[in-house]
Write a protein that holds these residues in place. Sequence first.
Motif, PDB file in Angstrom:
ATOM      1  N   SER A  24      11.839  14.406 -32.232  1.00  0.00           N
ATOM      2  CA  SER A  24      12.926  14.881 -33.100  1.00  0.00           C
ATOM      3  C   SER A  24      13.493  16.200 -32.612  1.00  0.00           C
ATOM      4  O   SER A  24      14.701  16.452 -32.707  1.00  0.00           O
ATOM      5  CB  SER A  24      12.422  15.017 -34.543  1.00  0.00           C
ATOM      6  N   GLU A  25      12.650  17.047 -32.063  1.00  0.00           N
ATOM      7  CA  GLU A  25      13.134  18.310 -31.515  1.00  0.00           C
ATOM      8  C   GLU A  25      14.020  18.067 -30.300  1.00  0.00           C
ATOM      9  O   GLU A  25      14.997  18.786 -30.076  1.00  0.00           O
ATOM     10  CB  GLU A  25      11.943  19.202 -31.139  1.00  0.00           C
ATOM     11  N   ARG A  26      13.689  17.050 -29.528  1.00  0.00           N
ATOM     12  CA  ARG A  26      14.474  16.767 -28.327  1.00  0.00           C
ATOM     13  C   ARG A  26      15.788  16.074 -28.654  1.00  0.00           C
ATOM     14  O   ARG A  26      16.825  16.371 -28.063  1.00  0.00           O
ATOM     15  CB  ARG A  26      13.645  15.899 -27.353  1.00  0.00           C
ATOM     16  N   LEU A  27      15.780  15.153 -29.618  1.00  0.00           N
ATOM     17  CA  LEU A  27      16.977  14.369 -29.927  1.00  0.00           C
ATOM     18  C   LEU A  27      17.798  14.955 -31.067  1.00  0.00           C
ATOM     19  O   LEU A  27      19.000  14.699 -31.164  1.00  0.00           O
ATOM     20  CB  LEU A  27      16.576  12.927 -30.271  1.00  0.00           C
ATOM     21  N   GLY A  28      17.146  15.678 -31.987  1.00  0.00           N
ATOM     22  CA  GLY A  28      17.900  16.324 -33.043  1.00  0.00           C
ATOM     23  C   GLY A  28      17.902  15.609 -34.380  1.00  0.00           C
ATOM     24  O   GLY A  28      18.651  15.993 -35.283  1.00  0.00           O
ATOM     25  N   PHE A  29      17.062  14.598 -34.582  1.00  0.00           N
ATOM     26  CA  PHE A  29      16.983  13.961 -35.897  1.00  0.00           C
ATOM     27  C   PHE A  29      15.899  14.637 -36.731  1.00  0.00           C
ATOM     28  O   PHE A  29      15.080  15.414 -36.209  1.00  0.00           O
ATOM     29  CB  PHE A  29      16.706  12.456 -35.775  1.00  0.00           C
ATOM     30  N   ASP A  30      15.866  14.346 -38.025  1.00  0.00           N
ATOM     31  CA  ASP A  30      14.855  14.900 -38.924  1.00  0.00           C
ATOM     32  C   ASP A  30      13.776  13.851 -39.182  1.00  0.00           C
ATOM     33  O   ASP A  30      14.084  12.688 -39.484  1.00  0.00           O
ATOM     34  CB  ASP A  30      15.480  15.317 -40.254  1.00  0.00           C
ATOM     35  N   LEU A  31      12.529  14.255 -39.065  1.00  0.00           N
ATOM     36  CA  LEU A  31      11.404  13.385 -39.398  1.00  0.00           C
ATOM     37  C   LEU A  31      10.993  13.683 -40.834  1.00  0.00           C
ATOM     38  O   LEU A  31      10.471  14.759 -41.149  1.00  0.00           O
ATOM     39  CB  LEU A  31      10.241  13.641 -38.449  1.00  0.00           C
TER      40      LEU A  31
ATOM     41  N   GLN B  93      10.169   7.553 -41.583  1.00  0.00           N
ATOM     42  CA  GLN B  93      11.527   7.732 -42.089  1.00  0.00           C
ATOM     43  C   GLN B  93      12.220   8.803 -41.245  1.00  0.00           C
ATOM     44  O   GLN B  93      11.800   9.958 -41.225  1.00  0.00           O
ATOM     45  CB  GLN B  93      11.502   8.158 -43.562  1.00  0.00           C
ATOM     46  N   LEU B  94      13.303   8.377 -40.543  1.00  0.00           N
ATOM     47  CA  LEU B  94      14.064   9.295 -39.694  1.00  0.00           C
ATOM     48  C   LEU B  94      15.464   9.454 -40.273  1.00  0.00           C
ATOM     49  O   LEU B  94      16.022   8.524 -40.838  1.00  0.00           O
ATOM     50  CB  LEU B  94      14.165   8.758 -38.258  1.00  0.00           C
ATOM     51  N   ARG B  95      16.012  10.656 -40.104  1.00  0.00           N
ATOM     52  CA  ARG B  95      17.371  10.911 -40.594  1.00  0.00           C
ATOM     53  C   ARG B  95      18.183  11.630 -39.518  1.00  0.00           C
ATOM     54  O   ARG B  95      17.766  12.672 -39.007  1.00  0.00           O
ATOM     55  CB  ARG B  95      17.347  11.743 -41.876  1.00  0.00           C
ATOM     56  N   TRP B  96      19.333  11.051 -39.189  1.00  0.00           N
ATOM     57  CA  TRP B  96      20.264  11.675 -38.252  1.00  0.00           C
ATOM     58  C   TRP B  96      21.410  12.321 -39.026  1.00  0.00           C
ATOM     59  O   TRP B  96      21.734  11.903 -40.141  1.00  0.00           O
ATOM     60  CB  TRP B  96      20.843  10.637 -37.299  1.00  0.00           C
ATOM     61  N   ALA B  97      22.043  13.315 -38.434  1.00  0.00           N
ATOM     62  CA  ALA B  97      23.133  14.031 -39.097  1.00  0.00           C
ATOM     63  C   ALA B  97      24.332  13.115 -39.340  1.00  0.00           C
ATOM     64  O   ALA B  97      25.027  13.243 -40.351  1.00  0.00           O
ATOM     65  CB  ALA B  97      23.555  15.242 -38.266  1.00  0.00           C
ATOM     66  N   THR B  98      24.575  12.202 -38.418  1.00  0.00           N
ATOM     67  CA  THR B  98      25.689  11.259 -38.567  1.00  0.00           C
ATOM     68  C   THR B  98      25.223   9.870 -38.155  1.00  0.00           C
ATOM     69  O   THR B  98      24.255   9.713 -37.384  1.00  0.00           O
ATOM     70  CB  THR B  98      26.891  11.654 -37.683  1.00  0.00           C
ATOM     71  N   HIS B  99      25.925   8.881 -38.656  1.00  0.00           N
ATOM     72  CA  HIS B  99      25.602   7.502 -38.276  1.00  0.00           C
ATOM     73  C   HIS B  99      25.836   7.281 -36.782  1.00  0.00           C
ATOM     74  O   HIS B  99      25.085   6.550 -36.126  1.00  0.00           O
ATOM     75  CB  HIS B  99      26.459   6.528 -39.090  1.00  0.00           C
ATOM     76  N   GLN B 100      26.837   7.938 -36.249  1.00  0.00           N
ATOM     77  CA  GLN B 100      27.126   7.791 -34.826  1.00  0.00           C
ATOM     78  C   GLN B 100      25.954   8.265 -33.972  1.00  0.00           C
ATOM     79  O   GLN B 100      25.600   7.635 -32.972  1.00  0.00           O
ATOM     80  CB  GLN B 100      28.394   8.567 -34.463  1.00  0.00           C
ATOM     81  N   LYS B 101      25.326   9.374 -34.363  1.00  0.00           N
ATOM     82  CA  LYS B 101      24.173   9.882 -33.612  1.00  0.00           C
ATOM     83  C   LYS B 101      23.001   8.896 -33.676  1.00  0.00           C
ATOM     84  O   LYS B 101      22.276   8.710 -32.693  1.00  0.00           O
ATOM     85  CB  LYS B 101      23.745  11.251 -34.153  1.00  0.00           C
ATOM     86  N   SER B 102      22.812   8.265 -34.824  1.00  0.00           N
ATOM     87  CA  SER B 102      21.717   7.297 -34.936  1.00  0.00           C
ATOM     88  C   SER B 102      21.960   6.103 -34.017  1.00  0.00           C
ATOM     89  O   SER B 102      21.021   5.597 -33.400  1.00  0.00           O
ATOM     90  CB  SER B 102      21.568   6.839 -36.386  1.00  0.00           C
ATOM     91  N   VAL B 103      23.218   5.689 -33.897  1.00  0.00           N
ATOM     92  CA  VAL B 103      23.557   4.584 -33.005  1.00  0.00           C
ATOM     93  C   VAL B 103      23.292   4.969 -31.554  1.00  0.00           C
ATOM     94  O   VAL B 103      22.810   4.164 -30.754  1.00  0.00           O
ATOM     95  CB  VAL B 103      25.029   4.165 -33.201  1.00  0.00           C
ATOM     96  N   GLN B 104      23.585   6.216 -31.208  1.00  0.00           N
ATOM     97  CA  GLN B 104      23.403   6.677 -29.835  1.00  0.00           C
ATOM     98  C   GLN B 104      21.939   6.882 -29.464  1.00  0.00           C
ATOM     99  O   GLN B 104      21.562   6.712 -28.301  1.00  0.00           O
ATOM    100  CB  GLN B 104      24.168   7.995 -29.629  1.00  0.00           C
ATOM    101  N   GLN B 105      21.076   7.194 -30.436  1.00  0.00           N
ATOM    102  CA  GLN B 105      19.725   7.637 -30.110  1.00  0.00           C
ATOM    103  C   GLN B 105      18.611   6.686 -30.549  1.00  0.00           C
ATOM    104  O   GLN B 105      17.453   6.899 -30.174  1.00  0.00           O
ATOM    105  CB  GLN B 105      19.475   9.015 -30.742  1.00  0.00           C
ATOM    106  N   PHE B 106      18.934   5.642 -31.329  1.00  0.00           N
ATOM    107  CA  PHE B 106      17.837   4.811 -31.840  1.00  0.00           C
ATOM    108  C   PHE B 106      17.087   4.109 -30.710  1.00  0.00           C
ATOM    109  O   PHE B 106      15.885   3.861 -30.805  1.00  0.00           O
ATOM    110  CB  PHE B 106      18.362   3.793 -32.857  1.00  0.00           C
TER     111      PHE B 106
END
Length: 202
Positions: free
Chosen positions: A131-138, A151-164
């Motif tokens: 999470s520190e490397r990619l920027g999502f919240d654990l 349970q992971l949370r990204w700031a935007t849906h676009q970021k989740s699509v790019q990083q999942f």
Amino acid sequence: MASVALVGAAAGIAAAVVAGKNELPSAPEPVADVARAPASEPDRGRRPRTDEAMTSARLARLEEELAELRGQEAPQPQDSSTDQAVDDEAESARVQERFATALQDFERAQVDPTWAPQASKSLRTDLGALSERLGFDLEDVECKDRRCVAQLRWATHQKSVQQFAAVAHSKYSVNCAIDIVLKRPDGEAANVANPVIFSNCQ
């Protein structure tokens, strides 16, 4: 006599005239028999008239059926792009249903006290570094019987699509199969928590 010979030839009794017999046979053959080919010249592939009539009738029926088929309007080809969209939606629905069922099964599962605590700790450490490397919240990690859910949370849906994909293909201390189904945020929500299922862990 010439006329008689001509008639005889036409009637199939020319042999009597050629042999020099000047008198016509007293009992001429019936017309039906006269039409028969001479014995010295066998029938070469000629079918009986009844077969010819039946064949003609069959051909006539086939021609009628073909005419009817030609008269029918040919079906219009379906739009392949529309079919593909329907198939994609159906597959997406099946994937989401399986994922929801897996989450329900996890909720009902019993905790394995000899395995779950250590597995939870290891996954929390691995996902925290990721999470520190990619920027999502654990937000949470929970393990039970050889299964875990994070349970992971990204700031935007676009970021989740790019990083999942990076989350799914990362190496973890606990060897598991990983399933992720991203959720689209509802309404004005900027982000949404996405569960990750770790199953069949070793």
